[in-house]
Design a protein around this motif. Structure first.
Motif, mmCIF file in Angstrom:
data_model
loop_
_atom_site.group_PDB
_atom_site.id
_atom_site.type_symbol
_atom_site.label_atom_id
_atom_site.label_comp_id
_atom_site.label_asym_id
_atom_site.label_seq_id
_atom_site.Cartn_x
_atom_site.Cartn_y
_atom_site.Cartn_z
ATOM 1 N N VAL A 155 -0.034 86.477 -55.369
ATOM 2 C CA VAL A 155 0.472 86.303 -54.017
ATOM 3 C C VAL A 155 1.465 87.425 -53.766
ATOM 4 O O VAL A 155 2.296 87.744 -54.627
ATOM 5 C CB VAL A 155 1.106 84.909 -53.809
ATOM 6 C CG1 VAL A 155 2.288 84.679 -54.721
ATOM 7 C CG2 VAL A 155 1.516 84.725 -52.356
ATOM 8 N N TYR A 156 1.352 88.063 -52.597
ATOM 9 C CA TYR A 156 2.200 89.197 -52.232
ATOM 10 C C TYR A 156 3.002 88.863 -50.978
ATOM 11 O O TYR A 156 2.582 88.045 -50.143
ATOM 12 C CB TYR A 156 1.355 90.440 -51.904
ATOM 13 C CG TYR A 156 0.650 91.074 -53.063
ATOM 14 C CD1 TYR A 156 1.199 92.154 -53.748
ATOM 15 C CD2 TYR A 156 -0.618 90.631 -53.465
ATOM 16 C CE1 TYR A 156 0.525 92.774 -54.788
ATOM 17 C CE2 TYR A 156 -1.297 91.241 -54.504
ATOM 18 C CZ TYR A 156 -0.726 92.310 -55.162
ATOM 19 O OH TYR A 156 -1.400 92.922 -56.197
ATOM 20 N N ARG A 157 4.117 89.547 -50.839
ATOM 21 C CA ARG A 157 4.838 89.525 -49.568
ATOM 22 C C ARG A 157 5.531 90.873 -49.377
ATOM 23 O O ARG A 157 5.734 91.639 -50.344
ATOM 24 C CB ARG A 157 5.873 88.410 -49.520
ATOM 25 C CG ARG A 157 7.139 88.682 -50.323
ATOM 26 C CD ARG A 157 8.276 87.779 -49.884
ATOM 27 N NE ARG A 157 9.510 88.077 -50.616
ATOM 28 C CZ ARG A 157 10.684 87.511 -50.357
ATOM 29 N NH1 ARG A 157 10.781 86.602 -49.406
ATOM 30 N NH2 ARG A 157 11.757 87.829 -51.058
ATOM 31 N N GLU A 158 5.896 91.170 -48.146
ATOM 32 C CA GLU A 158 6.659 92.378 -47.865
ATOM 33 C C GLU A 158 8.113 92.125 -48.242
ATOM 34 O O GLU A 158 8.668 91.068 -47.924
ATOM 35 C CB GLU A 158 6.557 92.739 -46.386
ATOM 36 C CG GLU A 158 7.208 94.063 -46.044
ATOM 37 C CD GLU A 158 6.954 94.499 -44.609
ATOM 38 O OE1 GLU A 158 7.329 95.638 -44.255
ATOM 39 O OE2 GLU A 158 6.370 93.701 -43.844
ATOM 40 N N ARG A 159 8.703 93.078 -48.933
ATOM 41 C CA ARG A 159 10.115 92.931 -49.313
ATOM 42 C C ARG A 159 10.960 92.824 -48.050
ATOM 43 O O ARG A 159 10.792 93.615 -47.113
ATOM 44 C CB ARG A 159 10.572 94.116 -50.153
ATOM 45 C CG ARG A 159 9.875 94.205 -51.514
ATOM 46 C CD ARG A 159 10.439 95.345 -52.344
ATOM 47 N NE ARG A 159 9.710 95.506 -53.586
ATOM 48 C CZ ARG A 159 9.980 94.822 -54.705
ATOM 49 N NH1 ARG A 159 10.979 93.953 -54.706
ATOM 50 N NH2 ARG A 159 9.275 95.017 -55.808
ATOM 51 N N PRO A 160 11.877 91.867 -48.002
ATOM 52 C CA PRO A 160 12.693 91.699 -46.797
ATOM 53 C C PRO A 160 13.511 92.948 -46.504
ATOM 54 O O PRO A 160 14.154 93.510 -47.386
ATOM 55 C CB PRO A 160 13.600 90.511 -47.143
ATOM 56 C CG PRO A 160 12.887 89.795 -48.251
ATOM 57 C CD PRO A 160 12.176 90.864 -49.027
ATOM 58 N N ALA A 161 13.451 93.406 -45.262
ATOM 59 C CA ALA A 161 14.279 94.525 -44.822
ATOM 60 C C ALA A 161 15.600 93.984 -44.299
ATOM 61 O O ALA A 161 15.706 92.807 -43.935
ATOM 62 C CB ALA A 161 13.550 95.319 -43.734
ATOM 63 N N SER A 162 16.582 94.852 -44.255
ATOM 64 C CA SER A 162 17.924 94.404 -43.847
ATOM 65 C C SER A 162 17.938 93.854 -42.430
ATOM 66 O O SER A 162 18.723 92.968 -42.098
ATOM 67 C CB SER A 162 18.913 95.573 -43.956
ATOM 68 O OG SER A 162 18.472 96.673 -43.174
ATOM 69 N N LYS A 163 17.047 94.396 -41.562
ATOM 70 C CA LYS A 163 17.033 93.965 -40.169
ATOM 71 C C LYS A 163 16.028 92.850 -39.902
ATOM 72 O O LYS A 163 15.943 92.349 -38.789
ATOM 73 C CB LYS A 163 16.715 95.160 -39.258
ATOM 74 C CG LYS A 163 17.771 96.261 -39.291
ATOM 75 C CD LYS A 163 17.392 97.377 -38.339
ATOM 76 C CE LYS A 163 18.443 98.490 -38.358
ATOM 77 N NZ LYS A 163 18.076 99.605 -37.434
#
Length: 305
Positions: free
Chosen positions: A277-285
């Motif tokens: 399972v993958y997700r996009e790393r949370p960005a600061s914004k």
């Protein structure tokens, strides 16, 4: 003009390489080139200077690049605002999942989560593997669930995406048994007696895995392709009717194996796939949904234990 053409163009401007951008956009290089050409046809002018290497933009391309960044950012912001209008939608975790996992593995996996993680609201988007990956890349899902094998890795940038392993799946050949309970078709077949083969449509991820299995076999396999589809469930239905041999994930055929409606057609032709399972790393914004973040933290803790 399609939004993905602009995304392709921005990627090409950033990488300055058709091949690298094709990998990042999860399409073949010829398909990627056709999409850039389609954008140029829409613009009515050349956007890429193909006489130089690395690739560079024409003056018109530079202008479009600046505008494309603004347009894509505006679309992302608009989508975020629209989603924000629905507070109920924030409760749902959106999964992009290949069809073969959506029908069998995903429901059982969600049931197991309820015992320890607790109940959750989920929205399943069932697609082929390629389109499921694109959903994640385009920011149209919270999590991507898919297969992985070192022979066919996804070109997902580890600096942008993170992954948790969920376990393993086995891909193997099955067919209907005869009256004696033996396989109606037993691999490897023979010259002049090729076995009826139920295959995946060209381009299907599991189809590429089957091709790899057959190429790696120490014995020549004699198959006659009599049917194809891009869905494992479709192949299983044909195998159950006795039309031939199909390579299927074991999770898709557990009930049929227990009921002896399907049997192995060759245990030496198996491949173990990893489920991820993958997700996009949370960005600061960009703060991820609270429920999706909680599930990810739980999956990470389970993977480390």
């Amino acid at each position: 003009m399609e939004t993905k053409w602009l995304e392709d163009f921005v990627s090409l401007a950033d990488t300055r390489s058709f091949s690298r951008s094709a990998q990042l956009r999860h399409v073949t290089q010829p398909a990627f080139s056709r999409r850039i050409q389609a954008l140029e046809a829409w613009a009515g002018t050349d956007l890429v200077d193909r006489s130089s290497y690395p690739t560079r933009l024409t003056p018109a391309g530079q202008t479009l690049y600046t505008q494309a960044l603004e347009m894509l950012q505006g679309l992302q912001s608009t989508r975020a605002m629209l989603r924000g209008h629905s507070s109920a939608g924030q409760d749902f975790i959106e999964f992009a999942v290949p069809h073969s996992l959506a029908f069998t593995f995903f429901p059982a996996w969600v049931s197991s989560l309820r015992e320890k993680f607790g109940p959750m609201k989920s929205r399943l988007i069932a697609l082929n593997v390629h389109d499921a990956v694109l959903r994640l890349v385009e920011g149209s899902c919270d999590l991507l669930m898919t297969y992985h094998h070192d022979s066919q890795p996804f070109q997902l940038d580890p600096d942008r995406y993170e992954m948790v392993s969920l376990g393993q799946e086995v891909l193997a050949p099955f067919c209907r048994p005869n009256a004696a309970g033996e396989p109606a078709f037993s691999l490897p077949g023979a010259i002049g007696h090729a076995l009826p083969y139920l295959g995946y449509a060209p381009g299907a991820y599991l189809g590429r895995m089957v091709e790899f299995i057959l190429k790696q076999s120490s014995t020549t396999i004699h198959l006659d392709r009599v049917y194809e589809t891009d869905m494992a469930e479709g192949l299983k239905a044909m195998a159950l009717e006795g039309h031939g041999i199909a390579f299927l994930p074991i999770s898709n055929v557990k009930k049929e194996l227990r009921a002896k409606k399907l049997v192995s057609a060759g245990s030496h032709l198996e491949m173990t796939l990893e489920l991820r399972v993958y997700r996009e790393r949370p960005a600061s914004k960009k703060v991820p949904k609270a429920h999706a973040q909680a599930l990810w933290a739980y999956l990470q803790s389970q993977n480390q234990s």
